[in-house]
Design an enzyme around this catalytic site. Structure first.
Site, PDB file in Angstrom:
ATOM      1  N   ASN A   1       0.873  -1.172   0.000  1.00 24.84           N
ATOM      2  CA  ASN A   1       0.000   0.000   0.000  1.00 24.84           C
ATOM      3  C   ASN A   1       0.911   1.222   0.000  1.00 24.84           C
ATOM      4  O   ASN A   1       1.373   1.666   1.056  1.00 24.84           O
ATOM      5  CB  ASN A   1      -0.903  -0.024   1.234  1.00 24.84           C
ATOM      6  CG  ASN A   1      -1.856   1.172   1.278  1.00 24.84           C
ATOM      7  OD1 ASN A   1      -1.804   2.057   0.436  1.00 24.84           O
ATOM      8  ND2 ASN A   1      -2.702   1.207   2.288  1.00 24.84           N
TER       9      ASN A   1
ATOM     10  N   ARG B   1      -2.614  -2.072  -3.387  1.00 26.78           N
ATOM     11  CA  ARG B   1      -3.817  -1.307  -3.122  1.00 26.78           C
ATOM     12  C   ARG B   1      -3.728   0.007  -3.909  1.00 26.78           C
ATOM     13  O   ARG B   1      -2.727   0.717  -3.852  1.00 26.78           O
ATOM     14  CB  ARG B   1      -3.954  -0.974  -1.638  1.00 26.78           C
ATOM     15  CG  ARG B   1      -5.249  -0.222  -1.346  1.00 26.78           C
ATOM     16  CD  ARG B   1      -5.129   0.666  -0.139  1.00 26.78           C
ATOM     17  NE  ARG B   1      -6.356   1.448   0.048  1.00 26.78           N
ATOM     18  CZ  ARG B   1      -6.432   2.528   0.804  1.00 26.78           C
ATOM     19  NH1 ARG B   1      -5.374   2.962   1.440  1.00 26.78           N
ATOM     20  NH2 ARG B   1      -7.573   3.183   0.931  1.00 26.78           N
TER      21      ARG B   1
ATOM     22  N   HIS C   1     -12.993   2.940  -0.174  1.00 22.48           N
ATOM     23  CA  HIS C   1     -13.050   1.853   0.828  1.00 22.48           C
ATOM     24  C   HIS C   1     -13.722   0.603   0.258  1.00 22.48           C
ATOM     25  O   HIS C   1     -14.275  -0.214   0.997  1.00 22.48           O
ATOM     26  CB  HIS C   1     -13.820   2.280   2.094  1.00 22.48           C
ATOM     27  CG  HIS C   1     -13.198   3.409   2.846  1.00 22.48           C
ATOM     28  ND1 HIS C   1     -13.945   4.459   3.342  1.00 22.48           N
ATOM     29  CD2 HIS C   1     -11.897   3.661   3.185  1.00 22.48           C
ATOM     30  CE1 HIS C   1     -13.129   5.305   3.958  1.00 22.48           C
ATOM     31  NE2 HIS C   1     -11.890   4.838   3.869  1.00 22.48           N
TER      32      HIS C   1
ATOM     33  N   HIS D   1     -18.004   1.824   7.188  1.00 19.16           N
ATOM     34  CA  HIS D   1     -16.559   1.744   7.437  1.00 19.16           C
ATOM     35  C   HIS D   1     -16.154   3.050   8.104  1.00 19.16           C
ATOM     36  O   HIS D   1     -16.145   4.116   7.473  1.00 19.16           O
ATOM     37  CB  HIS D   1     -15.800   1.551   6.128  1.00 19.16           C
ATOM     38  CG  HIS D   1     -14.309   1.574   6.308  1.00 19.16           C
ATOM     39  ND1 HIS D   1     -13.554   0.420   6.348  1.00 19.16           N
ATOM     40  CD2 HIS D   1     -13.432   2.599   6.483  1.00 19.16           C
ATOM     41  CE1 HIS D   1     -12.283   0.736   6.524  1.00 19.16           C
ATOM     42  NE2 HIS D   1     -12.188   2.059   6.609  1.00 19.16           N
ATOM     43  N   LEU D   2     -15.825   2.977   9.392  1.00 17.75           N
ATOM     44  CA  LEU D   2     -15.562   4.179  10.171  1.00 17.75           C
ATOM     45  C   LEU D   2     -14.135   4.171  10.702  1.00 17.75           C
ATOM     46  O   LEU D   2     -13.741   3.283  11.464  1.00 17.75           O
ATOM     47  CB  LEU D   2     -16.547   4.270  11.344  1.00 17.75           C
ATOM     48  CG  LEU D   2     -18.028   4.099  10.994  1.00 17.75           C
ATOM     49  CD1 LEU D   2     -18.872   4.119  12.251  1.00 17.75           C
ATOM     50  CD2 LEU D   2     -18.475   5.179  10.011  1.00 17.75           C
TER      51      LEU D   2
ATOM     52  N   ASN E   1     -10.295   7.023  10.379  1.00 13.70           N
ATOM     53  CA  ASN E   1      -9.888   8.391  10.100  1.00 13.70           C
ATOM     54  C   ASN E   1     -10.510   8.864   8.789  1.00 13.70           C
ATOM     55  O   ASN E   1     -10.819  10.034   8.608  1.00 13.70           O
ATOM     56  CB  ASN E   1      -8.368   8.491  10.034  1.00 13.70           C
ATOM     57  CG  ASN E   1      -7.885   9.922  10.123  1.00 13.70           C
ATOM     58  OD1 ASN E   1      -8.330  10.691  10.979  1.00 13.70           O
ATOM     59  ND2 ASN E   1      -7.001  10.309   9.231  1.00 13.70           N
TER      60      ASN E   1
ATOM     61  N   ARG F   1     -11.082  15.408   7.549  1.00 15.58           N
ATOM     62  CA  ARG F   1     -11.804  15.828   6.343  1.00 15.58           C
ATOM     63  C   ARG F   1     -13.207  16.314   6.702  1.00 15.58           C
ATOM     64  O   ARG F   1     -13.870  15.748   7.562  1.00 15.58           O
ATOM     65  CB  ARG F   1     -11.906  14.684   5.343  1.00 15.58           C
ATOM     66  CG  ARG F   1     -10.586  14.234   4.786  1.00 15.58           C
ATOM     67  CD  ARG F   1     -10.746  13.030   3.879  1.00 15.58           C
ATOM     68  NE  ARG F   1      -9.695  12.048   4.131  1.00 15.58           N
ATOM     69  CZ  ARG F   1      -9.761  10.778   3.785  1.00 15.58           C
ATOM     70  NH1 ARG F   1     -10.817  10.311   3.151  1.00 15.58           N
ATOM     71  NH2 ARG F   1      -8.770   9.955   4.064  1.00 15.58           N
TER      72      ARG F   1
ATOM     73  N   ARG G   1     -10.572   8.005  20.158  1.00 14.15           N
ATOM     74  CA  ARG G   1     -10.289   7.603  21.541  1.00 14.15           C
ATOM     75  C   ARG G   1     -10.004   8.815  22.413  1.00 14.15           C
ATOM     76  O   ARG G   1     -10.519   8.924  23.543  1.00 14.15           O
ATOM     77  CB  ARG G   1      -9.108   6.624  21.564  1.00 14.15           C
ATOM     78  CG  ARG G   1      -9.382   5.298  20.891  1.00 14.15           C
ATOM     79  CD  ARG G   1      -8.103   4.546  20.585  1.00 14.15           C
ATOM     80  NE  ARG G   1      -7.263   5.264  19.621  1.00 14.15           N
ATOM     81  CZ  ARG G   1      -6.157   4.787  19.077  1.00 14.15           C
ATOM     82  NH1 ARG G   1      -5.730   3.582  19.413  1.00 14.15           N
ATOM     83  NH2 ARG G   1      -5.458   5.494  18.213  1.00 14.15           N
TER      84      ARG G   1
ATOM     85  N   ILE H   1     -12.932   2.790  14.118  1.00 15.02           N
ATOM     86  CA  ILE H   1     -13.966   3.346  14.993  1.00 15.02           C
ATOM     87  C   ILE H   1     -15.166   2.406  15.068  1.00 15.02           C
ATOM     88  O   ILE H   1     -15.694   2.135  16.150  1.00 15.02           O
ATOM     89  CB  ILE H   1     -14.400   4.741  14.491  1.00 15.02           C
ATOM     90  CG1 ILE H   1     -13.244   5.734  14.606  1.00 15.02           C
ATOM     91  CG2 ILE H   1     -15.610   5.239  15.274  1.00 15.02           C
ATOM     92  CD1 ILE H   1     -13.517   7.086  13.972  1.00 15.02           C
TER      93      ILE H   1
ATOM     94  N   GLU I   1      -8.798  -5.706   4.759  1.00 13.24           N
ATOM     95  CA  GLU I   1      -8.562  -5.296   3.373  1.00 13.24           C
ATOM     96  C   GLU I   1      -7.341  -5.991   2.776  1.00 13.24           C
ATOM     97  O   GLU I   1      -7.325  -6.323   1.589  1.00 13.24           O
ATOM     98  CB  GLU I   1      -8.420  -3.779   3.314  1.00 13.24           C
ATOM     99  CG  GLU I   1      -9.679  -3.032   3.729  1.00 13.24           C
ATOM    100  CD  GLU I   1      -9.460  -1.545   3.869  1.00 13.24           C
ATOM    101  OE1 GLU I   1      -9.567  -0.835   2.854  1.00 13.24           O
ATOM    102  OE2 GLU I   1      -9.188  -1.089   4.990  1.00 13.24           O
TER     103      GLU I   1
END
Length: 392
Positions: free
Chosen positions: A7, A84, A174, A202-203, A205, A235, A279, A326, A379
């Site tokens: 990646n 990726r 994603h 999909h949670l 960053n 973002r 967190r 997350i 992934e």
């Protein structure tokens, strides 16, 4: 088959060696700060490494990956390489890497200017440092899974000529994660993906939601770029475009400054004034930090609103699926989102949610209410499996 998954990002190279038979990671690591003061951290069967080194380009980074694999006695066991790729443009599925594929990725650099050049360079470097695998490399595109969206879902309300001339449309991202958890969630329900309708969230960053109709994407929240859709770590997600015009005129922000603002200074970080890490924000909010509380409640409300909207692409919802850093780890986010989805009948089971569904077959909803589940994404494994399928 053992597959090296690469990646290559704008300033880093993440890698893992995946055994597709056991579905386990044999080794993994990260080379970061490319172009500045390179740093590598990795682990494998022969031990760990963690040190700084001179790394001016991606070539040195991929070379360092090769040296680590040599030291771990893994290089000769690798049978293929999977890459990726953030933006696949026209590609609707994973493709074997050829010069034409590399050239096309370079041709759409404006679609993802921080990522596409690194992906193309990474492929060329992999061919150089792993010459025996030159014809056994595969590009797996984040956008490919979403290319089943109907026209009404992927078009924007701008002049149609820009779709015809520049392919400006919703692409979605994603995709590897949404595809992976779709298959996993179907298996949990004892069904095939083509028999199911899911909303996958999909949670992390970076965050996105997708509506999955009979195993295929019917709609998704990210758009032409990964900036669109949900509030994310740094973002902004979807905003009124006129906000940018206003800020530019009043504060003198040029295009580059606006780009930095919406990509690097907004989202959870911008709302909280504290951090982009969920967190940190969860802890701070519990201690009374107002900015953290604002960021959390806004993130969860906007996520629930997007889930409610995207649900209209489906005839039913067999399950709401939480995944990503997350989604898998924040019981507060899952709880708050489901409370905001009360209109759709969702009810959280506190005990199940606190254990992330680990003792209840992944389920976190109350018995007899619409299903919601936590499914760990992988992934890298999906990239490895796609690579195996194409090089066999």
């Amino acid at each position: 088959m053992r597959v090296l998954v690469l990646n290559c990002g704008s300033s880093s190279v993440k890698f893992a060696v995946i055994d597709t038979k056991t579905k386990e990671s044999i080794a993994s690591g990260l080379v970061e700060n490319i172009g500045v003061d390179g740093h590598t951290k990795a682990k494998g069967p022969e031990g760990k490494i963690d040190f700084n080194f001179d790394c001016p380009t991606h070539a040195e980074a991929v070379d360092q990956v090769k040296k680590f694999l040599d030291e771990q006695k893994l290089t000769d066991t690798i049978e293929a390489i999977g890459h990726r790729v953030v933006h696949g443009g026209k590609y609707i599925k994973s493709e074997k890497v050829t010069q034409d594929v590399i050239d096309y990725i370079r041709s759409i650099v404006l679609f993802a200017p921080l990522h596409e050049p690194a992906h193309a360079t990474g492929m060329e470097c992999a061919m150089k440092f792993f010459p025996n695998l030159k014809d056994k490399q595969v590009a797996v595109f984040d956008t490919a899974f979403h290319q089943t969206m109907p026209r009404k879902a992927f078009l924007y309300g701008i002049p149609y000529k820009f779709y015809e001339s520049d392919a400006i449309r919703r692409y979605g991202f994603h995709g590897t994660s949404h595809r992976f958890v779709t298959a996993e969630a179907a298996a949990i329900l004892g069904k095939k993906p083509e028999e199911c309708c899911f909303i996958t969230a999909h949670l992390g960053n970076g965050s996105s939601c997708s509506a999955i109709l009979n195993g295929k994407c019917a709609d998704t929240t990210m758009g032409f770029t990964p900036l669109d859709g949900l509030i994310m770590g740094t973002r902004s997600g979807s905003i009124d475009p006129a906000i940018l015009f206003y800020i530019s005129k009043k504060y003198g922000y040029d295009i580059d400054r606006l780009d930095k603002m919406v990509n690097k200074e907004s989202g959870l970080l911008g709302l909280s004034g504290l951090s982009n890490d969920m967190r940190t924000l969860t802890q701070a909010a519990s201690e009374g930090h107002v900015g953290a509380q604002i960021a959390l409640e806004t993130f969860c409300y906007k996520l629930a609103r997007e889930i409610g909207g995207i649900a209209m692409a489906l005839p039913r919802i067999d399950a709401l699926v939480f995944t990503g850093g997350i989604g898998e780890n924040s019981m507060l986010v899952r709880k708050t989102v489901m409370e905001n989805l009360a209109l759709l009948g969702y009810q959280i089971d506190e005990d199940r949610n606190n254990k992330a569904g680990k003792e209840s077959g992944h389920m976190i909803n109350k018995e007899g209410t619409p299903k919601a589940m936590v499914v760990a994404t992988n992934e890298e494994l999906l990239i490895a499996l796609d690579t195996e399928d194409l090089v066999k």
